[in-house]
Design a protein around this motif. Structure first.
Motif, short mmCIF file in Angstrom:
data_model
loop_
_atom_site.label_atom_id
_atom_site.label_comp_id
_atom_site.label_asym_id
_atom_site.label_seq_id
_atom_site.Cartn_x
_atom_site.Cartn_y
_atom_site.Cartn_z
N UNK A 1 0.86 -1.37 -0.06
CA UNK A 1 0.02 0.07 0.00
C UNK A 1 0.94 1.41 0.16
N UNK A 2 2.26 1.38 -0.18
CA UNK A 2 2.92 2.39 0.07
C UNK A 2 2.53 3.51 -0.93
N UNK A 3 2.65 3.08 -2.30
CA UNK A 3 2.39 4.04 -3.17
C UNK A 3 1.16 4.58 -3.33
N UNK A 4 -0.19 3.54 -3.24
CA UNK A 4 -1.40 4.07 -3.12
C UNK A 4 -1.61 4.95 -2.05
N UNK A 5 -1.03 4.68 -0.71
CA UNK A 5 -1.28 5.73 0.24
C UNK A 5 -0.60 6.99 -0.06
N UNK A 6 0.26 6.79 -0.73
CA UNK A 6 1.24 8.07 -0.93
C UNK A 6 0.22 8.88 -1.87
N UNK A 7 -0.26 8.31 -2.94
CA UNK A 7 -1.23 9.25 -3.80
C UNK A 7 -2.64 9.57 -2.95
N UNK A 8 -3.17 8.98 -2.22
CA UNK A 8 -4.31 8.98 -1.56
C UNK A 8 -4.24 10.00 -0.45
N UNK A 9 -3.34 10.02 0.43
CA UNK A 9 -2.95 10.89 1.60
C UNK A 9 -2.25 11.84 1.48
#
Length: 414
Positions: free
Chosen positions: A36-44
């Motif tokens: 989830x590192x990259x999806x969380x970076x984009x989302x948060x």
């Protein structure tokens, strides 16, 4: 009347099955930050270093929970501790979906999830294996290590797909739900010791009831004065640094730097998990037959060579070959380390002593998780981090040979 008793399947294998399920969930939960590192970076909208710090907090608390978990298991038994850990996993992952700031994420995704997964996934396998098995202990520890690999094999592609369809928060809720459903199963079927069922380890029976071995309350005072304890802790620190820390957290992001898709990277981690499954089972088999010190030395040196060549490996087929080679000894160090701990300090004390050794493993993993992100942000490449990890792995291989040989070690009380 004795033949049906003798023919009855050993309940220890039921315990193995329940423990495997718990370890699968713990492994899946711990692999989530890397996915989830990259999806969380984009989302948060948080930096990679900030998210890496949150992941490192989870790894660190996972490690710090190991001595607590081990001591609690030695006193209260694995059944209560594993059930409580699964409930904490469900709570922490559920709450993390409500986090929208770095602090909230550190508290839920980092601290609380680290505690929950630490109670389940840190020393449960070692404690169960050493309580229920002696002759087949290495094989069973290998099976538990393989379960951790299978958790990675199963969950990384699943989490990647779920994150694509449900978002990282939706995939996180799935993990919470699975942990919540498994908790009552563990409570119903897990038993703390074979002596509770009138059995001995490996299913042996005696004409007279045998007392269960009791933990030594002063074992850590003895351990802290032991060179073997510090050698095992140091080498396991390097194990965590070079596996869960640098590869487990940053491999998908590293593949992204190479222009590869998240699906390809998740497939490579799953491939590592598949070969780690085979490698850890083989390690458990050989731990029952070969000096565990030599196995550790071989695994660490082999890992160091693999990490050293990673920055030189081009994308595609060569990266696939790296995933196969590195996967073979990703968790293969666990069976020989557990065996040396049990032989040195007694099987009744494995939860406590191995908990502290595992804590060192997770301190190394947390340090590498954080430093990997920091190095990437400052140097623009993961190369220096991979080289540093390779040097540490080779050094750990040399240190492993300094552990007292099982053939020369005095017999310890159980």
């Amino acid at each position: 009347m004795t033949r049906p008793e003798a023919a009855r399947p050993y309940y220890g294998w039921v315990i193995v099955g329940i423990t495997v399920l718990a370890l699968l969930i713990a492994a899946g939960a711990r692999s989530a930050p890397g996915v989830f590192l990259l999806p969380m970076q984009d989302s948060l909208g948080l930096s990679r270093a900030t998210l890496s710090f949150s992941a490192s907090l989870g790894l660190l608390v996972f490690g710090l929970a190991a001595p607590l978990s081990g001591r609690l298991m030695d006193v209260f038994g694995p059944r209560r501790v594993a059930t409580a850990g699964l409930l904490l996993v469900a709570l922490s992952f559920g709450l993390s979906t409500l986090a929208h700031s770095a602090l909230a994420l550190h508290l839920t995704w980092g601290l609380l999830s680290g505690l929950g997964t630490g109670l389940v996934g840190s020393v449960l396998g070692a404690t169960v294996a050493t309580r229920w098995f002696v002759r087949k202990r290495g094989l069973v520890v290998g099976m538990f290590g393989a379960a951790t690999s299978a958790g990675q094999l199963l969950f990384i592609p699943l989490l990647t797909g779920w994150a694509g369809r449900l978002g990282w928060s939706g995939a996180t809720l799935v993990i919470a739900g699975v942990a919540l459903l498994l908790a009552p199963v563990v409570w119903s079927l897990l038993r703390d010791r074979p002596e509770q069922l009138g059995l001995q380890p490996d299913g042996d029976r005696h004409a007279l009831p045998m007392p269960a071995p009791t933990p030594d309350p002063g074992v850590m005072r003895r351990a802290l004065k032991s060179r073997d304890f510090w050698l095992l802790s140091t080498t396991f620190f390097v194990c965590g640094f070079t596996s869960n820390g640098i590869i487990g957290t940053h491999f998908i992001a590293y593949c992204g730097d190479l222009g590869l898709t998240a699906g390809f990277a998740a497939g490579m981690l799953a491939l590592m998990g598949a070969f780690n499954f085979m490698g850890t089972l083989a390690s458990g088999y050989f731990t029952d037959r070969v000096d565990p010190r030599f196995l550790l030395a071989l695994y660490y040196v082999f890992r160091g060579v693999s990490l050293a060549i990673l920055p030189l490996v081009p994308p595609g087929l060569a990266l696939t070959a790296f995933a196969v080679l590195f996967g073979l000894d990703y968790i293969a160090t666990v069976p020989p380390t557990t065996a040396l701990t049990a032989d040195t300090f007694g099987r009744a004390n494995v939860g406590t002593v191995y908990g502290w050794i595992f804590c060192a493993h997770q301190v190394g993993a947390a340090l590498a998780s954080w430093l990997g992100g920091a190095v990437r942000d400052s140097a623009g490449s993961y190369g220096p981090a991979f080289i540093a990890a390779a040097v540490l792995a080779v050094a750990a291989g040399v240190l492993a040979l300094g552990v007292t040989s099982p053939a020369r070690r005095a017999v310890r009380p159980a």
